[in-house]
Design an enzyme around this catalytic site. Sequence first.
Site, PDB file in Angstrom:
ATOM      1  N   ASP A   1      36.347  39.398  13.117  1.00  0.00           N
ATOM      2  CA  ASP A   1      36.202  38.218  12.267  1.00  0.00           C
ATOM      3  C   ASP A   1      34.881  38.310  11.499  1.00  0.00           C
ATOM      4  O   ASP A   1      33.942  38.979  11.933  1.00  0.00           O
ATOM      5  CB  ASP A   1      36.215  36.969  13.153  1.00  0.00           C
ATOM      6  N   GLU A   2      34.794  37.625  10.366  1.00  0.00           N
ATOM      7  CA  GLU A   2      33.577  37.588   9.545  1.00  0.00           C
ATOM      8  C   GLU A   2      33.064  39.005   9.245  1.00  0.00           C
ATOM      9  O   GLU A   2      31.872  39.298   9.367  1.00  0.00           O
ATOM     10  CB  GLU A   2      32.477  36.773  10.250  1.00  0.00           C
TER      11      GLU A   2
ATOM     12  N   LYS B   1      41.574  31.270   8.333  1.00  0.00           N
ATOM     13  CA  LYS B   1      41.448  32.617   8.899  1.00  0.00           C
ATOM     14  C   LYS B   1      41.508  32.613  10.426  1.00  0.00           C
ATOM     15  O   LYS B   1      42.088  33.524  11.015  1.00  0.00           O
ATOM     16  CB  LYS B   1      40.170  33.293   8.422  1.00  0.00           C
ATOM     17  N   THR B   2      40.915  31.589  11.064  1.00  0.00           N
ATOM     18  CA  THR B   2      40.969  31.528  12.529  1.00  0.00           C
ATOM     19  C   THR B   2      42.413  31.387  12.999  1.00  0.00           C
ATOM     20  O   THR B   2      42.831  32.006  13.988  1.00  0.00           O
ATOM     21  CB  THR B   2      40.122  30.353  13.059  1.00  0.00           C
TER      22      THR B   2
ATOM     23  N   GLN C   1      31.175  35.153   1.033  1.00  0.00           N
ATOM     24  CA  GLN C   1      30.413  34.459   2.070  1.00  0.00           C
ATOM     25  C   GLN C   1      29.498  35.409   2.842  1.00  0.00           C
ATOM     26  O   GLN C   1      29.093  35.114   3.970  1.00  0.00           O
ATOM     27  CB  GLN C   1      31.357  33.734   3.030  1.00  0.00           C
TER      28      GLN C   1
END
Length: 731
Positions: free
Chosen positions: A211-212, A33-34, A242
């Site tokens: 992100d996240e 994902k990064t 997650q």
Amino acid sequence: MQDQLDQLNPQQRAAVEATEGPVLVVAGAGSGKTKVITTRIMYLIHKGISPYQILAMTFTNKAAQEMRERIERAVGKDARDLTITTFHSFCAMFLRREINYLDRDSNFVIYDTSDQTSCLKRVIRNMDLEEKNYPAQRLRSRISYLKNAGDLGGELNNPVEQQIYKNYQDELLAQNALDFDDLLHLTCQILERWSEVQQRYRHRFEYIMVDEYQDTNQIQSKLINLLLNEQHNLCVVGDEDQSIYGWRGADITNILHFDTFYRGTQVFKLEQNYRSTQSILDYANAVINLNKLRKPKKLWTESGEGLPIIINDEYTATNEAETIIQQIRSLNRNDKLPFNHFAILFRSNALSRLLEETARRYRVPYQLIGGLKFYDRKEIKDLLSYMRIVVNPRDWTSFVRALGVPSRGIGAKSQDKLYVYFEEGSNIPDLMDRAIKDKALSGKGFKGLQVFNELYRDMVTWSQNETPSNWLKKLVDRLEYKEYLEKLDTTTVDSRLDNLQELMASMVEQEAKGVETLSQFMDFSALVSDQDDLNPDEPRVNMMTVHAAKGLEFDTVFVMGLEDGVFPNQRALDDNPNSIEEERRLFYVAVTRAKQRLFLSYARSRQTFGKIVRNHKSRFLLPPKVSAEVPAAAVKSTGPSPWGDKQTQQQRLTAQMERLGIDTGKIKRSLAGGDESGPSLEPGDRVEHASFGQGTVSVVMGQGAQRKVSVHFPGKGIRTLLVAKAGLKKI
């Protein structure tokens, strides 16, 4: 740019090239994902979008720094105008510029959790309440939860606690301080109330990435929506499997309902894993499939099956710690695996004690992440309290701490006399002047206040002429702080002085990155996370909670304490089904940190609060309903054995003998040899005794007729027997 795109798989590339409108990227653990986020930013710049108009938000400084460095290597100077930051850092920068809209000063300080607790304790004391009836730590957590849920004016359990909450907020205002949650709330307030500010930021940030996203709470989701312009060029990346921060207000529905909230959302699913072996992924998939609050997906890899997962069944927590450390030593010695390639994960920091003791006993180097953070250490907070009152002359909490280090004879009663001036509206330099003029203190306290007042004026002058690191050096010299630490405790002085040097090095490092003022360094130090304490290059085993391990990866991972009531914890077992689902997601995160080797362990008994508690193994260990989904060859169970397998036991004995300077070659020959006094036995052998039944040899001692063995007999404990007379039968 074409080279960058060619490195992506089809799903990743599709997510990168979908630049317009709302986009949801469901990125499974280890799916790159990064890489998708950073490549997407590069792609936007390649298309002609100004870096100045791109905002990327994440949760840790480590993740933000990693993204920025990757992009800088690819696009060079253009990366300077990008805004890649954490939520709290973004809000701190925003409020430094815009907080005047709320008639507040921009030189506010940011209180960490210990500062908040200290502030609450003062509020409770000023209300003539007993803190044992109103624990500050519990109230701080409850207030934080309310704020993270988006409710700044939320109600606590009763009118007294509600008044404490109100007085706490008033005290923060009086001290020109904000807690972490206020950063987000005040930013949203300004964006909501002043349309010209909102339009300015909406015009600036044409493209937003988060992100996240599964970890966002209601106030963070609201902030993103306030910054978003009518084009809705918002890309969020995350994985509901997650989502592990519900206990502090994170709302999993933000990601589950994203495509409902933003019409026309393009959804991309990343399921190819680049981190773990298929054995690890099969196990992770089988466990997480039991959750209902999720969208279907299945991780897979081209890396092959890999090594089987090892499940260690241990009799006691001591055995568990012993086995883990010995397995690490074995892999380090035999497979040449560096210590920093190992991670030991646990549900709570309380489980680290036995591990640390065992690691120290065998001289296995380790670092504990997420324990007492660097900026929470006494010597660091002492010096930062001086810095804070220079930046913010209304910070009473830091003023009281600085007054007492070193001691100046200004105790609690004298502080109360000074607080009267503060309540009347005086800032720190004014209240000192008034108190000295009125001779509010006497004796040693009066002289101490005079000395401190003079020091304060000098510190302000230094701050105007010196870099932060030079300012600190002058302060340390003036306070004779090193000598103070030596007198304080000779046993800890070396480590404290090391921390002092580390603080100085941190300042110099931040100055190289553009930090010029004490205020800027304070923001940096207030917003570091547990992961910022991790040094991946240190040759040490990493010990941390699973929460602290989020986003990290290691060659070999040990997940310990897998018993019902421990992991999942008892609170989740007593709570609603959603709590169990979050605990299962936490276990899924732990499992998916492993790249090559995964060890899972539980103890049949564990000492908790001074009592021996017998536990059932965790329901997360190969749940029967889904175990058929995991190939038999992918999991190997060991034990129960009090000391581990034969190889582990021999390594343990060898290590003990080496430390004692005994000839280990002779010991090995003794262990391997048999004689007329009974059967040849080694640690790990199974034997049968006429009275005790079957058991496992754990230790072999002596030779010939004096040879003894310690044998663990299930249900009867460990017995030490003379081999020549015990009548043991090897089976």
